[in-house]
Design an enzyme around this catalytic site. Sequence first.
Site, PDB file in Angstrom:
ATOM      1  N   CYS A 139       0.812  -1.097   0.006  1.00 58.03           N
ATOM      2  CA  CYS A 139       0.070   0.018   0.060  1.00 58.03           C
ATOM      3  C   CYS A 139       0.904   1.355  -0.086  1.00 58.03           C
ATOM      4  CB  CYS A 139      -0.771   0.208   1.137  1.00 58.03           C
ATOM      5  SG  CYS A 139      -1.949   1.479   1.098  1.00 58.03           S
TER       6      CYS A 139
ATOM      7  N   CYS B 225      -4.667   2.169  -5.443  1.00 57.37           N
ATOM      8  CA  CYS B 225      -4.319   2.948  -4.252  1.00 57.37           C
ATOM      9  C   CYS B 225      -5.678   3.690  -3.951  1.00 57.37           C
ATOM     10  CB  CYS B 225      -3.149   3.790  -4.662  1.00 57.37           C
ATOM     11  SG  CYS B 225      -2.960   4.709  -2.943  1.00 57.37           S
TER      12      CYS B 225
HETATM   13  C1  LIG Z   1      -2.088  -0.340   6.532  1.00 59.11           C
HETATM   14  C2  LIG Z   1      -2.225  -1.090   5.168  1.00 59.11           C
HETATM   15  C3  LIG Z   1      -3.357  -0.570   4.435  1.00 59.11           C
HETATM   16  C4  LIG Z   1      -3.326  -1.182   2.989  1.00 59.11           C
HETATM   17  N1  LIG Z   1      -4.275  -0.772   2.162  1.00 59.11           N
HETATM   18  C5  LIG Z   1      -4.557  -1.398   0.935  1.00 59.11           C
HETATM   19  C6  LIG Z   1      -5.389  -0.795   0.030  1.00 59.11           C
HETATM   20  O1  LIG Z   1      -6.242   0.133   0.519  1.00 59.11           O
HETATM   21  N2  LIG Z   1      -6.039  -1.639  -1.094  1.00 59.11           N
HETATM   22  C7  LIG Z   1      -5.340  -2.755  -1.271  1.00 59.11           C
HETATM   23  O2  LIG Z   1      -5.363  -3.554  -2.431  1.00 59.11           O
HETATM   24  N3  LIG Z   1      -4.331  -3.113  -0.452  1.00 59.11           N
HETATM   25  C8  LIG Z   1      -3.936  -2.468   0.746  1.00 59.11           C
HETATM   26  N4  LIG Z   1      -3.047  -3.215   1.442  1.00 59.11           N
HETATM   27  C9  LIG Z   1      -1.852  -4.173   1.009  1.00 59.11           C
HETATM   28  C10 LIG Z   1      -2.638  -5.606   1.243  1.00 59.11           C
HETATM   29  O3  LIG Z   1      -2.979  -5.713   2.457  1.00 59.11           O
HETATM   30  C11 LIG Z   1      -1.580  -6.423   0.752  1.00 59.11           C
HETATM   31  O4  LIG Z   1      -1.046  -6.216  -0.401  1.00 59.11           O
HETATM   32  C12 LIG Z   1      -1.955  -7.921   0.772  1.00 59.11           C
HETATM   33  O5  LIG Z   1      -2.349  -8.326   2.023  1.00 59.11           O
HETATM   34  C13 LIG Z   1      -1.066  -8.758   0.159  1.00 59.11           C
HETATM   35  O6  LIG Z   1      -1.432 -10.283   0.409  1.00 59.11           O
HETATM   36  P1  LIG Z   1      -0.280 -11.367   0.564  1.00 59.11           P
HETATM   37  O7  LIG Z   1      -1.050 -12.607   0.599  1.00 59.11           O
HETATM   38  O8  LIG Z   1       0.928 -11.034  -0.345  1.00 59.11           O
HETATM   39  O9  LIG Z   1       0.311 -11.037   1.880  1.00 59.11           O
HETATM   40  P2  LIG Z   1      -0.555 -11.000   3.630  1.00 59.11           P
HETATM   41  O10 LIG Z   1      -1.752 -10.711   3.262  1.00 59.11           O
HETATM   42  O11 LIG Z   1       0.244 -10.134   4.118  1.00 59.11           O
HETATM   43  O12 LIG Z   1      -0.172 -12.574   3.676  1.00 59.11           O
HETATM   44  C14 LIG Z   1       1.255 -13.174   3.970  1.00 59.11           C
HETATM   45  C15 LIG Z   1       1.128 -14.279   4.556  1.00 59.11           C
HETATM   46  O13 LIG Z   1       2.234 -15.129   4.891  1.00 59.11           O
HETATM   47  C16 LIG Z   1       2.249 -15.694   6.042  1.00 59.11           C
HETATM   48  N5  LIG Z   1       3.729 -15.816   6.173  1.00 59.11           N
HETATM   49  C17 LIG Z   1       4.623 -15.121   6.386  1.00 59.11           C
HETATM   50  N6  LIG Z   1       5.967 -15.722   6.408  1.00 59.11           N
HETATM   51  C18 LIG Z   1       5.574 -16.989   6.245  1.00 59.11           C
HETATM   52  C19 LIG Z   1       6.364 -18.065   6.286  1.00 59.11           C
HETATM   53  N7  LIG Z   1       7.764 -18.215   6.415  1.00 59.11           N
HETATM   54  N8  LIG Z   1       5.667 -19.578   6.081  1.00 59.11           N
HETATM   55  C20 LIG Z   1       4.426 -19.423   6.138  1.00 59.11           C
HETATM   56  N9  LIG Z   1       3.603 -18.364   6.109  1.00 59.11           N
HETATM   57  C21 LIG Z   1       4.084 -17.356   6.113  1.00 59.11           C
HETATM   58  C22 LIG Z   1       1.604 -14.692   7.048  1.00 59.11           C
HETATM   59  O14 LIG Z   1       1.361 -15.296   8.287  1.00 59.11           O
HETATM   60  C23 LIG Z   1       0.361 -14.358   6.225  1.00 59.11           C
HETATM   61  O15 LIG Z   1      -0.628 -15.190   6.421  1.00 59.11           O
HETATM   62  C24 LIG Z   1      -2.756  -2.353   2.802  1.00 59.11           C
HETATM   63  C25 LIG Z   1      -1.896  -2.970   3.756  1.00 59.11           C
HETATM   64  C26 LIG Z   1      -1.743  -2.180   4.843  1.00 59.11           C
HETATM   65  C27 LIG Z   1      -0.802  -3.007   5.765  1.00 59.11           C
END
Ligand SMILES: Cc1cc2nc3c(=O)[nH]c(=O)nc-3n(C[C@H](O)[C@H](O)[C@H](O)COP(=O)(O)OP(=O)(O)OC[C@H]3O[C@@H](n4cnc5c(N)ncnc54)[C@H](O)[C@@H]3O)c2cc1C
Length: 477
Positions: A224, A422
């Site tokens: 984000c 965004c």
């Molecule tokens: C404050 C904030 C505001 C945001 N606003 C927006 C928005 O307005 N719009 C938007 O589209 N996105 C937004 N985002 C971004 C969005 O939340 C992330 O881009 C999205 O969650 C990414 O998904 P992901 O699966 O890549 O990672 P995540 O959802 O972060 O998940 C990662 C997962 O991997 C697990 N993990 C980590 N390491 C390991 C390991 N070694 N082994 C096994 N599991 C592991 C964690 O426990 C977690 O379950 C925002 C994020 C934040 C923090």
Amino acid sequence: MNLEELKTRVNTHEGLSRRDALKLMALSPVAASVLAGTAAPTPLEAAASNATGKIVIVGGGSGALMVLARLRRALANPDITIIAPNEKHVYQPGQIFVAAGEYEPEDIIFDNTGYIGEDVTWIKDEVETFDPDNNKLTTKNGTAVSYDYLVVATGVQYHYEQIEGLSADMLGKNGIASVYQSDLAAGTAEGATITRDWFKAVHEAAKTSKPRVIITQPSTPLKCGGGPQKILYLSDDFLKRDKLSADFIFATASEKLFSIPEIEASIQKVQKGYGNITNKFGHELIRIDAEKKIATFHHTYQVQGEFDKDLNEYDMIDKEEEVEMAYDFIHVTPPTAAVDAVANSMLGWQKGTAKGWLEVDRETLQHRRYKNVFGIGDVCGIPIGKTGGSARHQGPIVVGNLIALMEKKEELPLKFDGYTVCPLKVSYGKIIMAEFNYDGLAPSFPLDPAQPRWAWWMFDLYMLQPMYRYLMLNGLM
Ligand SMILES: Cc1cc2nc3c(=O)[nH]c(=O)nc-3n(C[C@H](O)[C@H](O)[C@H](O)COP(=O)(O)OP(=O)(O)OC[C@H]3O[C@@H](n4cnc5c(N)ncnc54)[C@H](O)[C@@H]3O)c2cc1C
């Protein structure tokens, strides 16, 4: 209450029952059409493929669950293991709304178990090491797992400790906050409530003085990317609506406010409207003295040197210095990196600016060296796209290409265009919905994407959370 009354209440910042509003939005024609349109099943549904092979998904966040749901539907005989520690799921975009006082903490934490079916093997642990040369990995508690195909969805890791004098346990004290802070393995997002208290503390201080508030943004890739500015404008408006004010400094390692010129121009207008924001570009936070409330930045800039007659231009000389700034309140966005298990493995880029992030092709999302490995979400070392919106667009690509590989097709059929979004909250009640991809602006609706709109605020506040929870995580949009 009808939609007009709802609009008036939001614009005048009157109290509003979130559930009333949710009900209203769900009944509104716009909401109905969006939900109906987006809930339509995508082509890769209903046991379309007889391909076989053991698939391991690592991670339990947005990307992992979206891929899991789609694979379970698309494969006639799925053999899927998920390695994820978290029984709770954090709706991270909602952390901003908790900070702003619009959501309660419980609005953003869901039970993860409902998304992981009984036909899936769930190892509730974290991966410690990846051994892609042998199609194996090992978890923290020592379990060795082998796979035919691997999907990496481990998100990002925060590094508060890279700022000298700061650690995550200092957040919430001495005027320091960070909305980002969470423990995704435990399913908690304490940064949201810490920042909500910080909003209130700034507000209280502004009743008797004009506090100095610094909002920082590091040079590393951010999830984000607009997050720091969302906090900047919302915390400023939180004061403004009660006719209070503070001196806000936006200290960013970047040289601009936004990478897309049209959005940048619109944000500049927003900032002029506030009239109390000073931008400090090229400023990377490197040190905090929490007791004295002094932040130190590494400032890089250029000065004009000699005129070069041959080139017909001035030589530009790079300069750097350390700059100290006193503050009353500071909101820190931490430097981020891929999680250690990826960054320290052969799966990460081995050199270059994306070093440590998952080395996938920016279009197919297939690993560039290990062809049976794919990536989704924030972990991917691609030019843009660390948002849930990107993960949503990547889900069908990863699943379609993975199944093509399993079916031994010669080419991977699908390409990710770099989509990201965004929803930049420029005040209470107004959002610029910046949607773009590798080529530039990519709005989903025929509206000027640079224009701050009340409708986007309503959409983000009341509709995105249920859409995310009930449709996106179930791979239905
Ligand atoms: C404050 C904030 C505001 C945001 N606003 C927006 C928005 O307005 N719009 C938007 O589209 N996105 C937004 N985002 C971004 C969005 O939340 C992330 O881009 C999205 O969650 C990414 O998904 P992901 O699966 O890549 O990672 P995540 O959802 O972060 O998940 C990662 C997962 O991997 C697990 N993990 C980590 N390491 C390991 C390991 N070694 N082994 C096994 N599991 C592991 C964690 O426990 C977690 O379950 C925002 C994020 C934040 C923090």
